[in-house]
Design a protein around this motif. Sequence first.
Motif, mmCIF file in Angstrom:
data_model
loop_
_atom_site.group_PDB
_atom_site.id
_atom_site.type_symbol
_atom_site.label_atom_id
_atom_site.label_comp_id
_atom_site.label_asym_id
_atom_site.label_seq_id
_atom_site.Cartn_x
_atom_site.Cartn_y
_atom_site.Cartn_z
ATOM 1 N N HIS A 50 -7.776 -9.232 13.860
ATOM 2 C CA HIS A 50 -7.130 -7.909 13.925
ATOM 3 C C HIS A 50 -8.161 -6.773 13.862
ATOM 4 C CE1 HIS A 50 -3.547 -10.338 13.193
ATOM 5 N NE2 HIS A 50 -4.222 -10.856 12.184
ATOM 6 N N CYS A 104 1.337 -8.254 14.799
ATOM 7 C CA CYS A 104 0.556 -9.290 14.108
ATOM 8 C C CYS A 104 -0.349 -8.685 13.042
ATOM 9 C CB CYS A 104 -0.275 -10.083 15.110
ATOM 10 S SG CYS A 104 -1.414 -9.091 16.089
ATOM 11 N N CYS A 105 -0.731 -7.405 13.212
ATOM 12 C CA CYS A 105 -1.687 -6.787 12.276
ATOM 13 C C CYS A 105 -0.978 -6.293 11.018
ATOM 14 C CB CYS A 105 -2.380 -5.605 12.916
ATOM 15 S SG CYS A 105 -2.919 -5.860 14.601
ATOM 16 N N ARG A 126 -4.203 -1.286 23.880
ATOM 17 C CA ARG A 126 -4.403 -2.383 22.925
ATOM 18 C C ARG A 126 -4.975 -3.617 23.622
ATOM 19 N NH1 ARG A 126 -3.097 -5.243 18.460
ATOM 20 N NH2 ARG A 126 -1.771 -7.057 18.738
ATOM 21 N N CYS A 158 -5.578 -11.200 19.168
ATOM 22 C CA CYS A 158 -5.765 -10.274 18.037
ATOM 23 C C CYS A 158 -5.954 -11.063 16.742
ATOM 24 C CB CYS A 158 -4.569 -9.327 17.952
ATOM 25 S SG CYS A 158 -4.804 -7.948 16.832
HETATM 26 ZN ZN LIG Z 1 -3.277 -8.108 15.094
#
Ligand SMILES: [Zn+2]
Length: 215
Positions: free
Chosen positions: A116, A131-132, A71, A111
């Motif tokens: 995202h 967070c996504c 990621r 992100c």
């Molecule tokens: Zn995110």
Amino acid sequence: MTLYGQDEILELLWTLREEGKNSRADLLGGTQEESPEALLDELRSTGQVEISGEEIRMTRSGEDRARGIIRRHRLAEVLLHNLFDIAPQQLDTNACQFEHILSEEVTESVCTFLGHPPSCPHGNPIPRGECCDRIRMDVRPLVTRLSDASIGAQVRIVFITPKSVKRLEKLSSMGIVPGSTVRLMQRNPSHVLQIGQTTVAVDKDITDEIYVKQA
Ligand SMILES: [Zn+2]
Ligand SMILES: [Zn+2]
């Protein structure tokens, strides 16, 4: 412990798996680490991979760690590609350092800043983060305009996009340069900035051109 080396092996196991591969030969053939066998041994003895015959599989904990590495790596690729126009074929060595140094908090900020993104510039999927899933309001944006900064908060100037060289010179004569810290003290009737011991009043179109982050 050789954590960077372990990161690289886990990262490779993840990308090999995306290609449907999981053999020791694929791993040894794909790595540039000096002693991959020793790293593999560390990963096995710490319960991050399981080896049966020629097959290597990540355990749950190995997979969680690999997901984070992938990621960070792919988000760094998107950042470098979108912001600095670095071509996908040049990305690998650059992005490879980021994955080791980005903290979880910074990763979420990056992100969020990037909106995202679902995949990297090579088209590979970016594992989702917290967070996504729910667009978190408590993740601080990476960079905001000085005009949007909280009143009284100390912020650091990241970059400035002045309309003219003259304006840039004027700002720099007031100590408003990238890297310096300022506070927005009030918005009305004009924007009042505090820079060190000095206070200056400027128009909003100037503070719109100054990008800052929390100091
Ligand atoms: Zn995110
Ligand atoms: Zn990529």
